[in-house]
Design an enzyme around this catalytic site. Structure first.
Site, PDB file in Angstrom:
ATOM      1  N   TYR A  34      22.104  -3.366   8.459  1.00  0.00           N
ATOM      2  CA  TYR A  34      22.151  -1.923   8.217  1.00  0.00           C
ATOM      3  C   TYR A  34      23.117  -1.579   7.079  1.00  0.00           C
ATOM      4  O   TYR A  34      22.957  -0.556   6.427  1.00  0.00           O
ATOM      5  CB  TYR A  34      22.613  -1.178   9.476  1.00  0.00           C
ATOM      6  CG  TYR A  34      21.525  -0.834  10.457  1.00  0.00           C
ATOM      7  CD1 TYR A  34      20.638  -1.795  10.923  1.00  0.00           C
ATOM      8  CD2 TYR A  34      21.385   0.463  10.936  1.00  0.00           C
ATOM      9  CE1 TYR A  34      19.653  -1.472  11.840  1.00  0.00           C
ATOM     10  CE2 TYR A  34      20.397   0.802  11.853  1.00  0.00           C
ATOM     11  CZ  TYR A  34      19.544  -0.172  12.296  1.00  0.00           C
ATOM     12  OH  TYR A  34      18.571   0.163  13.213  1.00  0.00           O
ATOM     13  N   LYS A  80      18.957 -15.256  16.337  1.00  0.00           N
ATOM     14  CA  LYS A  80      17.797 -15.965  15.773  1.00  0.00           C
ATOM     15  C   LYS A  80      18.338 -17.198  15.050  1.00  0.00           C
ATOM     16  O   LYS A  80      18.126 -17.398  13.850  1.00  0.00           O
ATOM     17  CB  LYS A  80      17.023 -15.016  14.835  1.00  0.00           C
ATOM     18  CG  LYS A  80      15.696 -15.561  14.327  1.00  0.00           C
ATOM     19  CD  LYS A  80      14.617 -15.676  15.402  1.00  0.00           C
ATOM     20  CE  LYS A  80      13.384 -16.387  14.856  1.00  0.00           C
ATOM     21  NZ  LYS A  80      12.377 -16.676  15.899  1.00  0.00           N
ATOM     22  N   ASP A 101      13.210 -13.322  19.863  1.00  0.00           N
ATOM     23  CA  ASP A 101      11.787 -13.170  20.190  1.00  0.00           C
ATOM     24  C   ASP A 101      11.551 -13.430  21.681  1.00  0.00           C
ATOM     25  O   ASP A 101      10.842 -12.688  22.370  1.00  0.00           O
ATOM     26  CB  ASP A 101      10.888 -14.048  19.301  1.00  0.00           C
ATOM     27  CG  ASP A 101      11.363 -15.486  19.181  1.00  0.00           C
ATOM     28  OD1 ASP A 101      12.470 -15.807  19.670  1.00  0.00           O
ATOM     29  OD2 ASP A 101      10.620 -16.312  18.604  1.00  0.00           O
ATOM     30  N   ASP A 125      18.965  -2.552  18.068  1.00  0.00           N
ATOM     31  CA  ASP A 125      18.173  -1.334  17.872  1.00  0.00           C
ATOM     32  C   ASP A 125      16.785  -1.534  18.474  1.00  0.00           C
ATOM     33  O   ASP A 125      16.280  -0.694  19.217  1.00  0.00           O
ATOM     34  CB  ASP A 125      18.065  -1.023  16.372  1.00  0.00           C
ATOM     35  CG  ASP A 125      17.164   0.169  16.107  1.00  0.00           C
ATOM     36  OD1 ASP A 125      17.340   1.201  16.784  1.00  0.00           O
ATOM     37  OD2 ASP A 125      16.274   0.066  15.234  1.00  0.00           O
ATOM     38  N   ASP A 168      15.106  -0.023  22.515  1.00  0.00           N
ATOM     39  CA  ASP A 168      13.917   0.815  22.750  1.00  0.00           C
ATOM     40  C   ASP A 168      13.020   0.177  23.813  1.00  0.00           C
ATOM     41  O   ASP A 168      12.350   0.875  24.577  1.00  0.00           O
ATOM     42  CB  ASP A 168      13.108   1.012  21.460  1.00  0.00           C
ATOM     43  CG  ASP A 168      13.536   2.254  20.682  1.00  0.00           C
ATOM     44  OD1 ASP A 168      14.736   2.605  20.743  1.00  0.00           O
ATOM     45  OD2 ASP A 168      12.684   2.860  20.010  1.00  0.00           O
TER      46      ASP A 168
HETATM   47  C1  IPM Z   1      19.221   4.352  17.122  1.00  0.00           C
HETATM   48  C2  IPM Z   1      18.383   4.915  16.006  1.00  0.00           C
HETATM   49  C3  IPM Z   1      19.129   4.804  14.686  1.00  0.00           C
HETATM   50  C4  IPM Z   1      19.425   3.331  14.424  1.00  0.00           C
HETATM   51  C5  IPM Z   1      18.413   5.451  13.479  1.00  0.00           C
HETATM   52  C6  IPM Z   1      18.103   6.919  13.717  1.00  0.00           C
HETATM   53  C7  IPM Z   1      19.184   5.274  12.199  1.00  0.00           C
HETATM   54  O1  IPM Z   1      17.146   4.270  15.963  1.00  0.00           O
HETATM   55  O2  IPM Z   1      20.365   4.827  17.296  1.00  0.00           O
HETATM   56  O3  IPM Z   1      18.753   3.450  17.820  1.00  0.00           O
HETATM   57  O4  IPM Z   1      18.557   2.613  13.920  1.00  0.00           O
HETATM   58  O5  IPM Z   1      20.542   2.911  14.728  1.00  0.00           O
HETATM   59 MG    MG Z   2      16.816   2.948  17.566  1.00  0.00          MG
END
Ligand code: IPM
Ligand code: MG
Length: 361
Positions: free
Chosen positions: A141, A191, A223, A247, A251
């Protein structure tokens, strides 16, 4: 206690979920006799519209002088084709770096009452309780060189995944410390079969683990971890990983919790002499422009982030536990937003916020 808190609602549903998070914070402050000094600032797309930059200097100043910051979400569709430097997300990366909040704690829990909201089979989800510890201020990042150069078929884009040993050590130490009072298990995700960066990660985490002989450490390739998270999520206690892997994997955690609207997070950095952590508290979900302004968004991720703020930045354990218990009570009452697929009519964002305050009492 005096609570100096900065609220950064940001974009889309960030505005409405932050409103409910603040409502709960005000309720807690009144009930336990704390003095809440609340300020509000601009971050993300709204900040670009009003000031020309996603992370205005005024916001940096407000965040530096607050004890803790609560954030909604950033991102607006009109910036979809903008370069990273000019996007709302740049504001979020900016404030994370400015506050030095290198450890992002993302708890993933399966609430018994919401087991049907997860598309996974009940027996897989029941009892899941893990924290994803995501490194937040390094890796791909932030790495340089980065950018797009050249022309035509030779146009080239570069990003750099880079970590130093000390960056890995500090977030790994956080993970081992969190594991202590829990199931004493850290799974470090990398990884290392392909990336030198991950080889340093694995070596550093392994060396550090000698300081924590009572914590069990295992390593998993990212993975495989993506697969194990849905095949056998109960096996995880603390998942430690670098910025981008965290990240993506967090999710996936949303599938276990039933909705991404459920997930809170605490981004923490330096520890103050009092023991309180510098922190930025943000739900894991995004700005969801498609449902923004409709009073439909689930505020429980944002409200859970308030509980984390009370615990980490103010060391108010009783207040934090009261918010968490109230969230559970509201879930059990069935007064939940549409994302959790309630059997009756879905509650609005505001109704959920008010219900949490009522449950706190
Ligand atoms: C998160 C989000 C952020 C990230 C984005 C909005 C930059 O997806 O906090 O998970 O990738 O960190
Ligand atoms: Mg995110």
């Amino acid at each position: 206690m005096i609570l100096n808190v900065l609220a950064l609602p940001g974009d889309g549903i960030g505005v409405e979920v932050t409103r409910e998070a603040v409502r709960v914070l005000q309720h807690v402050a009144a009930k336990w006799n704390h003095q809440l000094n609340l300020s509000e600032g601009l971050l993300g797309g709204i900040a670009i519209h009003k000031t020309g930059t996603p992370f205005p200097e005024e916001t940096a100043r407000l965040a530096a002088s607050a004890d803790a910051t609560i954030m909604g979400a950033v991102g607006l569709p009109e910036f979809d084709n903008a370069p990273p430097e000019k996007r709302p997300e740049k504001g979020l990366l900016g404030i994370r770096a400015a506050l030095g909040v290198y450890a992002n704690l993302r708890p993933v829990r399966a609430y018994a009452s919401q087991i049907e909201s997860s598309p996974l089979k009940n027996h897989l989800v029941e009892g899941v309780d893990m924290i994803i510890v995501r490194e937040l201020t390094g890796g791909i990042y932030y790495g340089t060189p980065r950018g797009i150069s050249g022309e035509g078929a030779e146009t080239r884009a570069v990003n750099t995944m880079t970590y130093t040993r000390s960056e890995i050590e500090r977030v790994a130490r956080m993970a081992f410390q969190l594991a202590g009072p829990r199931r004493k298990k850290v799974t470090s995700v990398d990884k290392s079969n392909v990336l030198e960066n991950s080889q340093l990660w694995r070596r550093t985490v392994t060396e550090l683990s000698r300081e924590f002989p009572d914590i069990e450490l295992d390593h998993m390739l990212v993975d495989n971890c993506a697969m194990q998270l849905v095949l056998n999520p109960k096996r995880f206690d603390i998942v430690l990983t670098e910025n981008m892997f965290g990240d993506i994997l967090s999710d996936e955690g949303a599938v276990i919790a039933g909705s991404i609207g459920m997930l809170p997070s605490a981004s923490i950095g330096a520890q103050r002499p009092s023991g309180a952590w510098v922190g930025l508290y943000e739900p894991v979900h995004g700005s969801a422009p498609d449902i923004a302004g409709q009073n439909k968004a689930n505020p429980l991720g944002a409200i859970g982030s308030v509980a984390a703020m009370l615990a980490y930045s103010f060391r108010l354990k009783e207040e934090a536990a009261a918010v968490e218990t109230a969230i559970e009570a509201v879930l059990e009452s069935g007064q939940v937003t549409a994302d959790l697929r309630p059997t009756g009519a879905p509650a609005t964002t505001e109704q959920v916020g008010r219900a949490v305050c009522a449950a706190i009492g």
